[in-house]
Design an enzyme around this catalytic site. Structure first.
Site, PDB file in Angstrom:
ATOM      1  CG  ASP A  29      -2.037  -0.996   1.148  1.00 35.07           C
ATOM      2  OD1 ASP A  29      -2.462  -1.330   0.031  1.00 35.07           O
ATOM      3  OD2 ASP A  29      -2.504  -1.442   2.214  1.00 35.07           O
ATOM      4  CG  ASP A  63      -6.642  -1.311  -1.561  1.00 31.72           C
ATOM      5  OD1 ASP A  63      -6.870  -2.524  -1.689  1.00 31.72           O
ATOM      6  OD2 ASP A  63      -5.724  -0.868  -0.828  1.00 31.72           O
TER       7      ASP A  63
END
Length: 157
Positions: free
Chosen positions: A112, A128
């Site tokens: 991330d 995401d």
């Protein structure tokens, strides 16, 4: 179906390239401010879902993800042929699902990097975003289709 898979591959490639560039250019937990007080890149490794839910439960993620991928491919094949908009939406969701699945299989965590500085929100990645946008658009599209049904083939005379 072929064009939907090409779209999925393009989106997964974008996700994987952004993750690769993050790992190559940022140290773990390093923060690179992009737009002050708005957006930064912050490299983290997430072994759970959003907000690190179910952290370390990789087998759970593998099983659920494989079921979701099978479901999406089935609906892409059956419904995507009839409805191009739905096909594109399902391709976007499939790309997000595959993008994070690749990370989990290869690394046991998801890379991330995108952090919104103006709100307390989990750090996320392109996959995401694809999942969130795809599911939101699917929800609105489903509501729209229910309120504005298309005439069936028998009604078109």
């Amino acid at each position: 179906m072929f064009l939907y898979l090409i779209l999925t591959i393009i989106l997964v490639t974008i996700d994987q390239i952004t993750k690769y560039l993050t790992v190559q250019n940022l140290a773990l937990f390093e923060v690179k401010e992009i737009i002050p007080k708005f957006l930064s890149f912050t490299y983290i490794q997430n072994s759970g879902a959003a907000w690190s839910l179910l952290e370390g439960k990789m087998w759970f993620f593998y099983i659920i993800t494989l079921i979701v991928i099978a479901f999406l491919l089935y609906y892409l094949y059956t419904e995507g042929r009839k409805d191009k908009i739905l096909g594109v939406i399902l391709s976007i969701i499939l790309a997000g699902t595959l993008g994070n699945f690749i990370d989990r299989v290869l690394f046991q965590y998801v890379v991330d990097m995108i952090k919104l500085e103006f709100i307390n929100f989990p750090i996320f990645n392109v996959a995401d975003m694809l999942l969130t946008i795809g599911v939101a658009v699917l929800l609105f599209y489903t509501i729209y289709e229910e309120k504005n049904p298309r005439p069936s083939e028998g009604d078109m005379r």
